[in-house]
Design an enzyme around this catalytic site. Sequence first.
Site, PDB file in Angstrom:
ATOM      1  N   LYS A 208     -53.491 -84.923  -3.730  1.00  0.00           N
ATOM      2  CA  LYS A 208     -53.675 -83.500  -4.045  1.00  0.00           C
ATOM      3  C   LYS A 208     -54.009 -82.723  -2.767  1.00  0.00           C
ATOM      4  O   LYS A 208     -53.406 -81.709  -2.465  1.00  0.00           O
ATOM      5  CB  LYS A 208     -54.790 -83.358  -5.080  1.00  0.00           C
ATOM      6  CG  LYS A 208     -55.081 -81.949  -5.489  1.00  0.00           C
ATOM      7  CD  LYS A 208     -56.078 -81.920  -6.645  1.00  0.00           C
ATOM      8  CE  LYS A 208     -56.568 -80.497  -6.882  1.00  0.00           C
ATOM      9  NZ  LYS A 208     -57.542 -80.415  -7.968  1.00  0.00           N
ATOM     10  N   GLU A 214     -58.035 -92.740   2.989  1.00  0.00           N
ATOM     11  CA  GLU A 214     -57.358 -93.966   2.556  1.00  0.00           C
ATOM     12  C   GLU A 214     -55.851 -93.743   2.440  1.00  0.00           C
ATOM     13  O   GLU A 214     -55.036 -94.528   2.917  1.00  0.00           O
ATOM     14  CB  GLU A 214     -57.889 -94.434   1.187  1.00  0.00           C
ATOM     15  CG  GLU A 214     -59.317 -94.943   1.197  1.00  0.00           C
ATOM     16  CD  GLU A 214     -60.331 -93.848   0.889  1.00  0.00           C
ATOM     17  OE1 GLU A 214     -60.087 -92.678   1.256  1.00  0.00           O
ATOM     18  OE2 GLU A 214     -61.365 -94.176   0.292  1.00  0.00           O
ATOM     19  N   GLY A 268     -57.856 -84.210 -10.185  1.00  0.00           N
ATOM     20  CA  GLY A 268     -57.192 -85.480  -9.867  1.00  0.00           C
ATOM     21  C   GLY A 268     -57.102 -86.409 -11.063  1.00  0.00           C
ATOM     22  O   GLY A 268     -56.043 -86.963 -11.371  1.00  0.00           O
ATOM     23  N   ARG A 269     -58.216 -86.565 -11.783  1.00  0.00           N
ATOM     24  CA  ARG A 269     -58.233 -87.518 -12.907  1.00  0.00           C
ATOM     25  C   ARG A 269     -57.530 -86.966 -14.137  1.00  0.00           C
ATOM     26  O   ARG A 269     -57.461 -87.643 -15.165  1.00  0.00           O
ATOM     27  CB  ARG A 269     -59.673 -87.909 -13.229  1.00  0.00           C
ATOM     28  CG  ARG A 269     -60.607 -86.742 -13.483  1.00  0.00           C
ATOM     29  CD  ARG A 269     -62.062 -87.188 -13.443  1.00  0.00           C
ATOM     30  NE  ARG A 269     -63.016 -86.092 -13.560  1.00  0.00           N
ATOM     31  CZ  ARG A 269     -63.424 -85.325 -12.560  1.00  0.00           C
ATOM     32  NH1 ARG A 269     -62.922 -85.491 -11.348  1.00  0.00           N
ATOM     33  NH2 ARG A 269     -64.314 -84.374 -12.743  1.00  0.00           N
ATOM     34  N   GLU A 354     -66.234 -90.065 -13.912  1.00  0.00           N
ATOM     35  CA  GLU A 354     -66.211 -89.045 -12.873  1.00  0.00           C
ATOM     36  C   GLU A 354     -66.437 -87.673 -13.523  1.00  0.00           C
ATOM     37  O   GLU A 354     -67.011 -86.784 -12.916  1.00  0.00           O
ATOM     38  CB  GLU A 354     -64.874 -89.089 -12.128  1.00  0.00           C
ATOM     39  CG  GLU A 354     -64.936 -88.402 -10.785  1.00  0.00           C
ATOM     40  CD  GLU A 354     -63.690 -88.629  -9.947  1.00  0.00           C
ATOM     41  OE1 GLU A 354     -62.823 -89.437 -10.323  1.00  0.00           O
ATOM     42  OE2 GLU A 354     -63.578 -87.971  -8.913  1.00  0.00           O
ATOM     43  N   HIS A 385     -63.154-113.874 -25.564  1.00  0.00           N
ATOM     44  CA  HIS A 385     -63.514-115.214 -25.081  1.00  0.00           C
ATOM     45  C   HIS A 385     -64.455-115.142 -23.897  1.00  0.00           C
ATOM     46  O   HIS A 385     -64.647-116.133 -23.199  1.00  0.00           O
ATOM     47  CB  HIS A 385     -62.236-115.988 -24.740  1.00  0.00           C
ATOM     48  CG  HIS A 385     -61.376-116.189 -25.948  1.00  0.00           C
ATOM     49  ND1 HIS A 385     -61.413-117.329 -26.710  1.00  0.00           N
ATOM     50  CD2 HIS A 385     -60.508-115.346 -26.567  1.00  0.00           C
ATOM     51  CE1 HIS A 385     -60.589-117.203 -27.737  1.00  0.00           C
ATOM     52  NE2 HIS A 385     -60.025-115.999 -27.674  1.00  0.00           N
ATOM     53  N   LYS A 505     -66.254 -89.408   0.776  1.00  0.00           N
ATOM     54  CA  LYS A 505     -65.155 -89.103   1.705  1.00  0.00           C
ATOM     55  C   LYS A 505     -65.710 -88.667   3.056  1.00  0.00           C
ATOM     56  O   LYS A 505     -65.197 -89.035   4.102  1.00  0.00           O
ATOM     57  CB  LYS A 505     -64.254 -88.016   1.128  1.00  0.00           C
ATOM     58  CG  LYS A 505     -63.505 -88.437  -0.136  1.00  0.00           C
ATOM     59  CD  LYS A 505     -62.462 -87.405  -0.542  1.00  0.00           C
ATOM     60  CE  LYS A 505     -61.759 -87.817  -1.835  1.00  0.00           C
ATOM     61  NZ  LYS A 505     -60.612 -86.996  -2.185  1.00  0.00           N
TER      62      LYS A 505
HETATM   63  C1  G6Q Z   1     -60.297 -87.127  -9.121  1.00  0.00           C
HETATM   64  C2  G6Q Z   1     -61.052 -87.310  -7.895  1.00  0.00           C
HETATM   65  C3  G6Q Z   1     -60.537 -88.373  -6.956  1.00  0.00           C
HETATM   66  C4  G6Q Z   1     -59.242 -87.990  -6.260  1.00  0.00           C
HETATM   67  C5  G6Q Z   1     -59.012 -88.958  -5.106  1.00  0.00           C
HETATM   68  C6  G6Q Z   1     -57.723 -88.673  -4.365  1.00  0.00           C
HETATM   69  O1  G6Q Z   1     -60.589 -86.359 -10.023  1.00  0.00           O
HETATM   70  O2  G6Q Z   1     -61.260 -86.128  -7.258  1.00  0.00           O
HETATM   71  O3  G6Q Z   1     -60.351 -89.608  -7.591  1.00  0.00           O
HETATM   72  O4  G6Q Z   1     -58.176 -88.011  -7.147  1.00  0.00           O
HETATM   73  O5  G6Q Z   1     -60.106 -88.914  -4.235  1.00  0.00           O
HETATM   74  O6  G6Q Z   1     -57.693 -87.376  -3.870  1.00  0.00           O
HETATM   75  P1  G6Q Z   1     -56.359 -86.776  -3.303  1.00  0.00           P
HETATM   76  O7  G6Q Z   1     -55.360 -86.735  -4.401  1.00  0.00           O
HETATM   77  O8  G6Q Z   1     -56.707 -85.425  -2.790  1.00  0.00           O
HETATM   78  O9  G6Q Z   1     -55.905 -87.714  -2.208  1.00  0.00           O
END
Ligand code: G6Q
Length: 541
Positions: A208, A214, A268-269, A354, A385, A505
């Site tokens: 996003k 990462e 994001g989620r 989150e 199990h 981050k």
């Molecule tokens: C989601 C969070 C988090 C995010 C990641 C990746 O709600 O904010 O999980 O999606 O940190 O972020 P980017 O899409 O910006 O790389």
Amino acid sequence: MAVTPLRERKAWQALQQQHGQLAGRHLRELFAEDPQRGERLVAEAAGLYLDYSKNLVTDETMRLLVELATESGLAEHRDAMFAGQHINVSEDRAVLHVALRMPAGTSLMVDGEDVVAQVHEVLGRMREFAGRVRSGDWKGQTGKRIRNVINVGIGGSDLGPVMAYEALRYYSDRDMTFRFVSNVDSTDFVEATRDLAADETLFIISSKTFGTLETLTNATSARAWVAGQLGEEAVAKHFVAVSTNAERVAEFGIDTANMFGFWDWVGGRYSMDSAIGLSTMVAIGPDNFDEMLAGFHEMDEHFRTAPLAANLPVLMGMLCVWYGCFFDAQTVGVMPYDQYLKRFPAYLQQLTMESNGKHVTLSGGQVDYQTGAVFWGEPGTNGQHSFYQLIHQGTKLIPVDLIGFGKTLNPLRDHHDILSSNVFAQAQALAFGKTEAEVRAEGTPENVVPHRVMQGNRPTNVLLAEVLTPRLLGTLVALYEHSVFTQGVIWDIDSFDQWGVELGKVLAKQIVPELESKQEPALAHDSSTNALIRRYRSLKN
Ligand code: G6Q
């Protein structure tokens, strides 16, 4: 929206009394007194049947929970979300994942723009692109068709795509390989690419912000991997981006003509049905992706219009509040009885934890009640199990959602009936247990009797659907999204920010140079962090 503090709401106080009254009751009694309960405490919508009768509730509890939701302004908050108001207060943003699945031709004006038109413009470009990759029309640098797609992203830019791919694998193009690289641990990238040829591989860089360490690290390694085999000029044919940040995409070297956008009003989620779902669309095809969106939308409409007392996500959300706040339950288990849903609990962990892992109210005060539960789970019957033992006979109350299907996508002898019998048997055993008298009547030696007694009175929701389709997956995800929303409104928290994640981050970025530096760095952290960094430096050299 000014709201009375939770503990001062009238329904909360009545629920406290309810809890007191229910404390000594057992589900065995509740079913004995009310034999129709299992047919009445159910709800159905969008192809999902919810049996919530095996919860520690009476009709009166449910009435009071609805009253609490009403008093908390659930309907008003829900309408505010659907209208595009900035309900994410700490980031001053609208929360409009529901717009991602509104049908073409409808419209929703937010801050002067028709967001539905924007959504369908991007969906159109995604369809065209996915169609070209799937048909082989999109060629790699050496003229070969793309056979492998690797989504590079993390958190919300990974968990949705990987969950959806696994869940809908049955519907995917089996001539193609789909992989997901998320962890900055180089093992993730190396293992994902070791048996692939670069000239048949397409990377979808999903971020996003396009600023996540990462993802950018993995994307840079991916570019080096492609360029090393095919030359720098191959990047244009082997990389596309999904992002809200065109500038950074261009800086990274991906042509923005190959970028699929989305908007800051998609968290994001909550983004698996935005362009972040590009890998899903390539895997299952645009028509199946449309079906998934239709499933989401059907649940959105149910959430938006159904009375609270018959509203699936509202019921499930209220029950989470009931157990968390009144029974001190710390966790919720989600057990899908479908192997394709093996990543669904991991996906839900992010969605729920989150979103509702918050300890301040919308106006910034400290909460004085429990908020988001720890969500976890594994597919059935595997979990039975291992950890189910603690649910059956441990000392912790763990409400469980069991998800089952009438049909399997892969019929094989009597596997599916055996699988499904476990859904019903587990819910039954958890609710009703086994009494001392029953254990004794089986001829159990006296000293073993206490060990074999199952107290029961463990709550479950059972969700049943016909079969796992793209549409049903959309419905199921939207169900949990709106359950999370319901909980957040009652708790008066911002379910849509994630400052804790943002902190991680920033902190890692400060320490990286101290690990990389050739000279001994001057460390100014606490003594533990300083010592760990020194130890790491000596281990790596
Ligand atoms: C989601 C969070 C988090 C995010 C990641 C990746 O709600 O904010 O999980 O999606 O940190 O972020 P980017 O899409 O910006 O790389």
